[in-house]
Design a protein around this motif. Structure first.
Motif, PDB file in Angstrom:
ATOM      1  N   THR A  59      49.728 -53.755 -29.675  1.00 57.28           N
ATOM      2  CA  THR A  59      49.473 -52.603 -30.545  1.00 57.28           C
ATOM      3  C   THR A  59      48.401 -51.690 -29.974  1.00 57.28           C
ATOM      4  O   THR A  59      48.504 -50.469 -30.073  1.00 57.28           O
ATOM      5  CB  THR A  59      49.079 -53.047 -31.963  1.00 57.28           C
ATOM      6  OG1 THR A  59      47.959 -53.921 -31.883  1.00 57.28           O
ATOM      7  CG2 THR A  59      50.222 -53.745 -32.663  1.00 57.28           C
ATOM      8  N   LEU A  62      50.051 -49.737 -27.168  1.00 56.11           N
ATOM      9  CA  LEU A  62      50.991 -48.774 -27.728  1.00 56.11           C
ATOM     10  C   LEU A  62      50.242 -47.585 -28.329  1.00 56.11           C
ATOM     11  O   LEU A  62      50.628 -46.426 -28.118  1.00 56.11           O
ATOM     12  CB  LEU A  62      51.877 -49.440 -28.784  1.00 56.11           C
ATOM     13  CG  LEU A  62      52.885 -48.524 -29.468  1.00 56.11           C
ATOM     14  CD1 LEU A  62      53.879 -47.964 -28.462  1.00 56.11           C
ATOM     15  CD2 LEU A  62      53.607 -49.276 -30.579  1.00 56.11           C
ATOM     16  N   ASP A  63      49.166 -47.864 -29.066  1.00 57.73           N
ATOM     17  CA  ASP A  63      48.350 -46.789 -29.621  1.00 57.73           C
ATOM     18  C   ASP A  63      47.762 -45.917 -28.515  1.00 57.73           C
ATOM     19  O   ASP A  63      47.703 -44.695 -28.637  1.00 57.73           O
ATOM     20  CB  ASP A  63      47.219 -47.357 -30.487  1.00 57.73           C
ATOM     21  CG  ASP A  63      47.721 -47.999 -31.764  1.00 57.73           C
ATOM     22  OD1 ASP A  63      48.894 -47.788 -32.129  1.00 57.73           O
ATOM     23  OD2 ASP A  63      46.929 -48.741 -32.396  1.00 57.73           O
ATOM     24  N   SER A  64      47.343 -46.548 -27.434  1.00 57.60           N
ATOM     25  CA  SER A  64      46.774 -45.819 -26.304  1.00 57.60           C
ATOM     26  C   SER A  64      47.816 -44.910 -25.649  1.00 57.60           C
ATOM     27  O   SER A  64      47.555 -43.734 -25.385  1.00 57.60           O
ATOM     28  CB  SER A  64      46.221 -46.809 -25.279  1.00 57.60           C
ATOM     29  OG  SER A  64      45.758 -46.130 -24.137  1.00 57.60           O
ATOM     30  N   ALA A  65      49.000 -45.456 -25.397  1.00 53.80           N
ATOM     31  CA  ALA A  65      50.065 -44.669 -24.769  1.00 53.80           C
ATOM     32  C   ALA A  65      50.514 -43.525 -25.674  1.00 53.80           C
ATOM     33  O   ALA A  65      50.766 -42.403 -25.196  1.00 53.80           O
ATOM     34  CB  ALA A  65      51.250 -45.573 -24.440  1.00 53.80           C
ATOM     35  N   THR A  66      50.584 -43.788 -26.965  1.00 52.57           N
ATOM     36  CA  THR A  66      50.973 -42.747 -27.915  1.00 52.57           C
ATOM     37  C   THR A  66      49.945 -41.625 -27.942  1.00 52.57           C
ATOM     38  O   THR A  66      50.305 -40.438 -27.901  1.00 52.57           O
ATOM     39  CB  THR A  66      51.135 -43.348 -29.325  1.00 52.57           C
ATOM     40  OG1 THR A  66      52.101 -44.389 -29.265  1.00 52.57           O
ATOM     41  CG2 THR A  66      51.569 -42.300 -30.327  1.00 52.57           C
ATOM     42  N   ALA A  67      48.676 -41.979 -27.997  1.00 54.73           N
ATOM     43  CA  ALA A  67      47.611 -40.963 -28.024  1.00 54.73           C
ATOM     44  C   ALA A  67      47.623 -40.125 -26.744  1.00 54.73           C
ATOM     45  O   ALA A  67      47.468 -38.903 -26.789  1.00 54.73           O
ATOM     46  CB  ALA A  67      46.259 -41.624 -28.217  1.00 54.73           C
ATOM     47  N   SER A  69      50.192 -39.619 -24.780  1.00 54.67           N
ATOM     48  CA  SER A  69      51.404 -38.797 -24.785  1.00 54.67           C
ATOM     49  C   SER A  69      51.231 -37.560 -25.647  1.00 54.67           C
ATOM     50  O   SER A  69      51.591 -36.446 -25.235  1.00 54.67           O
ATOM     51  CB  SER A  69      52.595 -39.610 -25.292  1.00 54.67           C
ATOM     52  OG  SER A  69      52.863 -40.684 -24.431  1.00 54.67           O
ATOM     53  N   PHE A  70      50.686 -37.735 -26.840  1.00 55.35           N
ATOM     54  CA  PHE A  70      50.461 -36.586 -27.720  1.00 55.35           C
ATOM     55  C   PHE A  70      49.472 -35.592 -27.106  1.00 55.35           C
ATOM     56  O   PHE A  70      49.651 -34.383 -27.214  1.00 55.35           O
ATOM     57  CB  PHE A  70      49.984 -37.021 -29.104  1.00 55.35           C
ATOM     58  CG  PHE A  70      51.102 -37.477 -30.002  1.00 55.35           C
ATOM     59  CD1 PHE A  70      52.173 -36.654 -30.283  1.00 55.35           C
ATOM     60  CD2 PHE A  70      51.076 -38.746 -30.550  1.00 55.35           C
ATOM     61  CE1 PHE A  70      53.206 -37.071 -31.105  1.00 55.35           C
ATOM     62  CE2 PHE A  70      52.104 -39.183 -31.372  1.00 55.35           C
ATOM     63  CZ  PHE A  70      53.178 -38.351 -31.656  1.00 55.35           C
ATOM     64  N   THR A  72      48.968 -35.109 -23.921  1.00 59.84           N
ATOM     65  CA  THR A  72      49.658 -34.443 -22.810  1.00 59.84           C
ATOM     66  C   THR A  72      50.608 -33.374 -23.327  1.00 59.84           C
ATOM     67  O   THR A  72      50.620 -32.247 -22.821  1.00 59.84           O
ATOM     68  CB  THR A  72      50.436 -35.479 -21.967  1.00 59.84           C
ATOM     69  OG1 THR A  72      49.518 -36.464 -21.488  1.00 59.84           O
ATOM     70  CG2 THR A  72      51.127 -34.821 -20.795  1.00 59.84           C
ATOM     71  N   SER A  74      50.414 -31.807 -26.027  1.00 58.27           N
ATOM     72  CA  SER A  74      49.629 -30.729 -26.634  1.00 58.27           C
ATOM     73  C   SER A  74      48.964 -29.828 -25.597  1.00 58.27           C
ATOM     74  O   SER A  74      48.292 -28.868 -25.955  1.00 58.27           O
ATOM     75  CB  SER A  74      48.551 -31.313 -27.551  1.00 58.27           C
ATOM     76  OG  SER A  74      49.142 -32.071 -28.571  1.00 58.27           O
ATOM     77  N   ALA A  85      43.526 -41.665 -24.495  1.00 59.28           N
ATOM     78  CA  ALA A  85      44.084 -42.980 -24.166  1.00 59.28           C
ATOM     79  C   ALA A  85      43.040 -44.083 -24.319  1.00 59.28           C
ATOM     80  O   ALA A  85      43.366 -45.203 -24.727  1.00 59.28           O
ATOM     81  CB  ALA A  85      44.629 -42.969 -22.741  1.00 59.28           C
TER      82      ALA A  85
END
Length: 113
Positions: A59, A62-67, A69-70, A72, A74, A85
């Motif tokens: 988790t 996943l939170d790191s990759a999601t942050a 990605s968002f 990037t 943006s 990240a």
């Protein structure tokens, strides 16, 4: 003519990114040390520490990759993407370091955790 925002990181912003990465490394090393000492019976840890160690990683990453990605998507600068990240990872390592640090080493002859 409209003023274009500076798309380059300042030295202070780069320093903040470097500090976040450095703190992640220090916190990770301390958590790993306390957990290994716990496995060896030298540090006070709960019996569920090994399960917790394995279950929190997916988790957090996943939170790191999601942050990242968002950030990037943006259009954030590379240092801002890196900080995004690192934020979820640091949140976990900081909490673990504090929690395990409060438990402290086991005293000689003590068997309770």
């Amino acid at each position: 003519m409209a003023h274009k925002a500076n798309r380059y990181a300042t030295p202070a912003e780069l320093y903040i990114s470097w500090m976040n990465a450095s703190m992640l490394m220090v916190e990770t090393a301390s958590v790993m040390t306390m957990r290994v000492m716990g496995m060896a019976g030298l540090w006070s840890v709960t019996s569920s520490e090994n399960d917790r160690m394995m279950s929190e990683k997916p988790t957090a990453f996943l939170d790191s990759a999601t942050a990242a990605s968002f950030a990037t998507i943006s259009g954030k600068r590379p240092d801002e993407v890196m900080n995004a990240a690192l934020r979820p990872l640091r949140r976990k390592t900081r909490a673990n370091a504090r929690r395990l640090g409060k438990r402290g080493p086991l005293m000689p002859g003590t068997k309770t955790r």
